[in-house]
Write an enzyme that holds these catalytic residues in place. Structure first.
Site, short mmCIF file in Angstrom:
data_model
loop_
_atom_site.label_atom_id
_atom_site.label_comp_id
_atom_site.label_asym_id
_atom_site.label_seq_id
_atom_site.Cartn_x
_atom_site.Cartn_y
_atom_site.Cartn_z
N GLU A 75 0.84 -1.12 0.21
CA GLU A 75 0.11 0.24 -0.03
C GLU A 75 1.06 1.31 -0.03
O GLU A 75 0.57 2.09 -0.77
CB GLU A 75 -0.80 -0.11 1.53
CG GLU A 75 -1.80 1.33 1.50
CD GLU A 75 -3.29 1.21 0.74
OE1 GLU A 75 -3.15 0.18 0.03
OE2 GLU A 75 -3.94 2.13 0.96
N ASP A 76 1.90 1.20 0.79
CA ASP A 76 2.58 2.52 0.99
C ASP A 76 3.89 2.61 0.49
O ASP A 76 4.47 3.94 0.20
CB ASP A 76 2.72 2.72 2.43
CG ASP A 76 1.49 3.05 3.35
OD1 ASP A 76 0.46 3.33 2.63
OD2 ASP A 76 1.68 3.01 4.58
#
Ligand code: MN
Length: 715
Positions: free
Chosen positions: A76-77
């Site tokens: 996700e990041d």
């Protein structure tokens, strides 16, 4: 020692050294991936995944869950693809991380309260591996514990989501400690004032209660000792959100709630629970109707305990829970506790087996209690769902049975949408209408005015609503199409008598209808169209004079030699007659072929090639056959079968298929029969527009190198 080394050291208590090493490796990978990123508090980002792993380690979760916790924000990041994780840590861990990322992406914006429950179910349904949920819950717990660093707006949004989604999920999974912590943290962030007031009131009350609380505690302990029973007696306090809900929901005052003194007694085995119950019931008088045996009849999430309420000294109510050590562990950690108990058991390895094992144990408890219904409602459906949860383009969640297709979805949204749907997008991509949907997908139905349900849909829809609506529509359509065909057939015969339907007197029509036991001309026409009545016979009746003599006296009208040889213009087939006109499978007629129609009772008209062998038999029934032509504006695609003999060579089948496609014909079926090493025979089912199109197609195939012979198959 660094934080990770301290952590790894502690893991040694319940994990193998090589498992600890894998967890350590995942940590270092995450540290590098998040390098340079910080949390809102200013700490390096990797402190967050480490804290999440900590929470799971406290529940004694397995090493793969801990690895997934370390890596949970990496996709996700940091933009590291799932494939990279597969390569580094294997499929299972990568799947877990991917699952957590998907849940994270699904932000919940509740518009209706009812949505929340569906969302909980969807989250559970999407996570095929229950560990995804556990990692996500731990992630959320750490975020809730560190919520203070966020802007008020965001804080409230996350708190609301926690109260509405994550606390109930934890509760469903029997994780009581987690769900109460979620509730108290969420309550504090959502309603800081209310939470502070209740907290302060509890502190004040605690002082006043202390003396009485200790006296009751001592008397309970003394009672157990007298009876020779082993047990740990503890006072317990309700959590803040629980008090708040009681005040709101049950409209109780704070003092009423706080006037209750609550204790828990932990014992060694289930049998002791009942003996302790007996002992305390003889110590203080029990409240009638307040005793609950959740050991014999566990709650839906597997919770087991005895509950009773007693009248203490001066009539003070005393609530008591009695349970074993193991029940206590299960009550606090639910499904996660099961991991611990079974983790040493080598027979049960693999996550699914363990989840099933947990379910099985809960199911057994329920079955023994003869009360499995609630369990099935609440737990089984959530974890091994029979439902899928689908988003509408506007974000509404629809619940459908597992295996539902976009057509089922369309009918679930609205009958009109189902009836007029022509295509769909799943997650913004065009997708087949027949493809089963999966939880979490967003489905958009494309409709067109005038579109109709396709009979083929009946072969794949699974919901009753879709099925009955399609059937209803087709029945209706078939009826109106048979009327149209019946009218054409009748008109044709009437024309051979130099008249037409509109010229027949109303009274005459009524007489014929009465005679047939029908009320409407439409029904009679439909009967003709379906092949149940012959147009010729009906025409004769209509033309008979209505002088009271028998209706069956054909002599009164001039009679053409036969319906077939009337010399009148034959009926023209347009290809758009619909369900009442079909094309015989034996000879596959196409526009341009000489054709004959056969009226088959109840089925409507079946069209054959004039020289079809099957027709030779049917022709004995000459009243039921009629000459036809093709309308000059005939439309549609027609199926034919071709047989191609070719010299076998590499890629020839592909060339053949390409040739057919280039000739603008579509292939329905292709089968290859190798005759000997040299010659292959290919059977093709192809759709063409007409004879001209077919001859162009044949020409193209014949020109392919290696093709020896090509024939159109009949019978
Ligand atoms: Mn996170």
């Amino acid at each position: 020692m660094s934080a990770i080394e301290v952590f790894a050291d502690n893991l040694g208590n319940y994990l193998e050294p090589e498992q600890v090493n894998l967890v350590r490796r995942a940590y270092f990978y995450a540290e590098q991936a998040h390098d340079g990123q910080t949390r809102r508090s200013g700490e390096p980002y990797v402190t967050h995944p480490l804290a999440v792993a900590h929470i799971l380690a406290d529940m004694h979760m397995d090493h793969q869950s801990l690895m997934a916790a370390m890596l949970h924000d990496v996709i996700e990041d940091t933009g590291i693809p799932k494939d990279a994780l597969i390569e580094q840590f294997g499929d299972t861990v990568a799947e877990l991380v991917d699952g957590v990322s998907k849940l994270t992406q699904m932000t919940f914006e509740t518009k209706a309260e009812a949505q929340a429950e569906n969302f909980q179910k969807m989250a559970l349904a999407m996570a095929r591996d229950i560990r995804v949920i556990l990692v996500k819950l731990a992630d959320r717990l750490h975020n809730m514990r560190t919520l203070g660093a966020l802007a008020p707006e965001k804080r409230r949004r996350i708190a609301k989501e926690t109260l509405e989604i994550y606390a109930p999920i934890a509760n469903r999974l029997g994780m009581h400690s987690l769900s109460t912590e979620f509730e108290d943290l969420g309550f504090k962030a959502m309603y800081p004032m209310r939470s502070m007031l209740i907290d302060r009131a509890v502190r004040n009350a605690r002082g006043n209660r202390k003396e009485l609380l200790n006296r009751i505690l001592e008397s309970l302990q003394a009672c157990l000792e007298r009876e020779g029973l082993q047990g740990k007696v503890m006072g317990r306090e309700k959590h803040l959100y629980g008090i708040y809900q009681k005040m709101r929901g049950k409209k109780k005052s704070f003092n009423e709630i706080m006037d209750v003194y609550a204790f828990r007694i932990i014992v060694d085995k289930p049998d002791t629970c009942y003996r302790v119950l007996g002992a305390v019931h003889s110590l203080y008088k029990p409240f009638p109707g307040r005793f609950k045996d959740y050991i014999a009849i566990p709650k839906a999430n597997g919770y087991q305990s005895l509950h009773t309420t007693l009248f203490g000294m001066h009539g003070v109510p005393i609530e008591i829970q009695i349970r074993t050590e193991e029940m206590e562990e299960l009550a606090n950690n639910g499904i996660a506790a099961h991991w611990v108990y079974k983790s040493k058991d080598d027979v049960i390895n693999g996550n699914h087996a363990r989840t099933r094992q947990w379910l099985k144990s809960v199911l057994e408890l329920q079955q023994n209690a003869g009360n499995s219904l609630e369990f099935i409602e609440n737990v089984k459906i959530d974890l091994f769902p029979d439902e899928v949860y689908i988003f509408t383009p506007k974000g509404r969640i629809m619940e459908l049975p597992k295996g539902s297709t976009p057509v089922d979805f369309a009918y679930a949204v609205h009958t009109d949408i189902g009836n007029s749907c022509i295509a769909c997008r799943v997650n913004r991509r065009l997708a087949p209408l027949s493809e089963p949907l999966e939880s979490g997908e967003t489905v958009e139905i494309i409709t067109a005015p005038g579109a109709r349900p396709n009979p083929a849909w009946l072969s794949f829809v699974i919901t009753g609503k879709a099925r009955s609506n399609i059937r209803h529509f087709l029945k209706h359509q078939r009826h109106s199409e048979s009327i149209a065909l019946g009218e054409r057939l009748l008109d044709k015969v009437l024309a051979s008598f130099d008249t037409q339907l509109s010229a027949i007197p109303e009274a005459r029509i009524q007489a014929v209808l009465n005679d047939c036991g029908m009320e409407l001309m439409e029904d009679l026409l439909a009967d003709i169209g379906l092949g149940n009545r012959m147009a010729y016979v009906v025409a004769r009746r209509l033309l008979a004079s209505g002088d009271g003599t028998s209706e069956d006296e054909p002599q009164k009208v001039d009679q053409p030699a036969s319906a077939e040889d009337s010399g009148e213009k034959p009926l023209a087939i347009r290809g758009t007659e619909g369900l009442v006109v079909s094309f015989a499978r034996c000879c596959n007629p196409i526009p341009g072929d000489p054709i004959v129609g056969y009226l088959s009772s109840g089925k409507g008209m079946v069209i054959h090639q004039e020289n079809c062998r099957n027709l030779a038999e049917l022709r004995h029934n000459s009243e039921k056959t009629l000459h036809l032509t093709w309308d000059k504006d005939v439309s549609g695609e027609f199926t034919i079968e071709l047989r191609v003999e070719l010299e076998h060579q590499r890629g020839i089948i592909a060339q053949l298929a390409t040739g057919i496609t280039v000739a603008d014909a579509s292939i329905d079926k292709i089968s290859v029969d190798e005759r000997d090493g040299r010659v292959s025979v290919v059977q093709l089912v192809v759709r063409v527009r007409d004879r001209l199109h077919l001859s162009q197609l044949i020409k193209r195939i014949r020109n392919l190198k290696g093709v020896m012979r090509i024939t159109r198959l009949k019978n």
